[in-house]
Design a protein around this motif. Structure first.
Motif, PDB file in Angstrom:
ATOM      1  N   HIS A 148      19.226  -3.119  93.482  1.00 56.28           N
ATOM      2  CA  HIS A 148      20.676  -3.225  93.537  1.00 56.28           C
ATOM      3  C   HIS A 148      21.338  -1.931  93.065  1.00 56.28           C
ATOM      4  O   HIS A 148      22.306  -1.449  93.699  1.00 56.28           O
ATOM      5  N   ASP A 149      20.831  -1.349  91.990  1.00 58.14           N
ATOM      6  CA  ASP A 149      21.388  -0.088  91.479  1.00 58.14           C
ATOM      7  C   ASP A 149      21.257   1.026  92.510  1.00 58.14           C
ATOM      8  O   ASP A 149      22.176   1.832  92.695  1.00 58.14           O
ATOM      9  N   LYS A 150      20.114   1.093  93.187  1.00 56.50           N
ATOM     10  CA  LYS A 150      19.904   2.130  94.200  1.00 56.50           C
ATOM     11  C   LYS A 150      20.860   1.945  95.384  1.00 56.50           C
ATOM     12  O   LYS A 150      21.383   2.909  95.935  1.00 56.50           O
ATOM     13  N   ILE A 151      21.076   0.676  95.766  1.00 59.66           N
ATOM     14  CA  ILE A 151      21.995   0.407  96.879  1.00 59.66           C
ATOM     15  C   ILE A 151      23.409   0.825  96.502  1.00 59.66           C
ATOM     16  O   ILE A 151      24.122   1.455  97.279  1.00 59.66           O
TER      17      ILE A 151
END
Length: 154
Positions: A148-151
């Motif tokens: 989620h953080d990467k997205i």
């Protein structure tokens, strides 16, 4: 009268000697095995039209092959027999095509409900070793947060 000797004369001789000495130890050959109980059939006819398919097979940059299997069952020994057949088939394919024997590496990724498995099984002259990955050892929540953080960060 001329008698023809079979091309396989040495094989016939050794097979005959094996039958004669079947109740003897193999020490006369310099082999240290338990005493022979009986001779078993030595023909292994096989007509197969199966389509054995490994999960994933990769060529690695060192020119070796990686056989990667995913397992969700706990039939470890049965699976190792299957892996042996896959490995032999990979070796045979490369040998037939290029007369080269490839190194075959093996890894197994186990589903989260499998907590342990053997990494090596010996069948006598043939041993199969694998690198095991147990999904139970991974924090799924942490992996999901990282994704989620990467997205979010693009």
């Amino acid at each position: 009268m001329k008698t023809k000797i079979t091309y396989h004369a040495k094989d016939v001789l050794f097979k005959s000697l094996s039958e004669v000495y079947k109740d003897q130890a193999l020490t006369s050959y310099g082999l240290d095995f338990p005493k022979i109980v009986r001779m078993l059939p030595n023909e292994f006819p096989q007509v197969k039209a199966d389509e054995k398919k490994a999960d994933s097979v990769f060529l690695l940059e060192d020119d070796s092959v990686l056989l990667l299997e995913y397992e969700s069952n706990n039939r470890i020994k049965e699976n190792f027999v299957k892996y042996g057949e896959y490995i032999i088939r990979i070796i045979n394919r490369y040998y037939r095509e290029s007369r080269e024997i490839k190194t075959v590496n093996m890894a197994v990724i186990y589903a989260s409900d499998i907590v342990e498995a053997e990494n090596k099984i010996s069948f006598g002259s043939l041993s199969i070793g694998v690198q095991s990955v147990f999904m139970k050892n991974f924090d799924g929540e942490l992996a999901l947060r990282n994704i989620h953080d990467k997205i979010k960060s693009g």
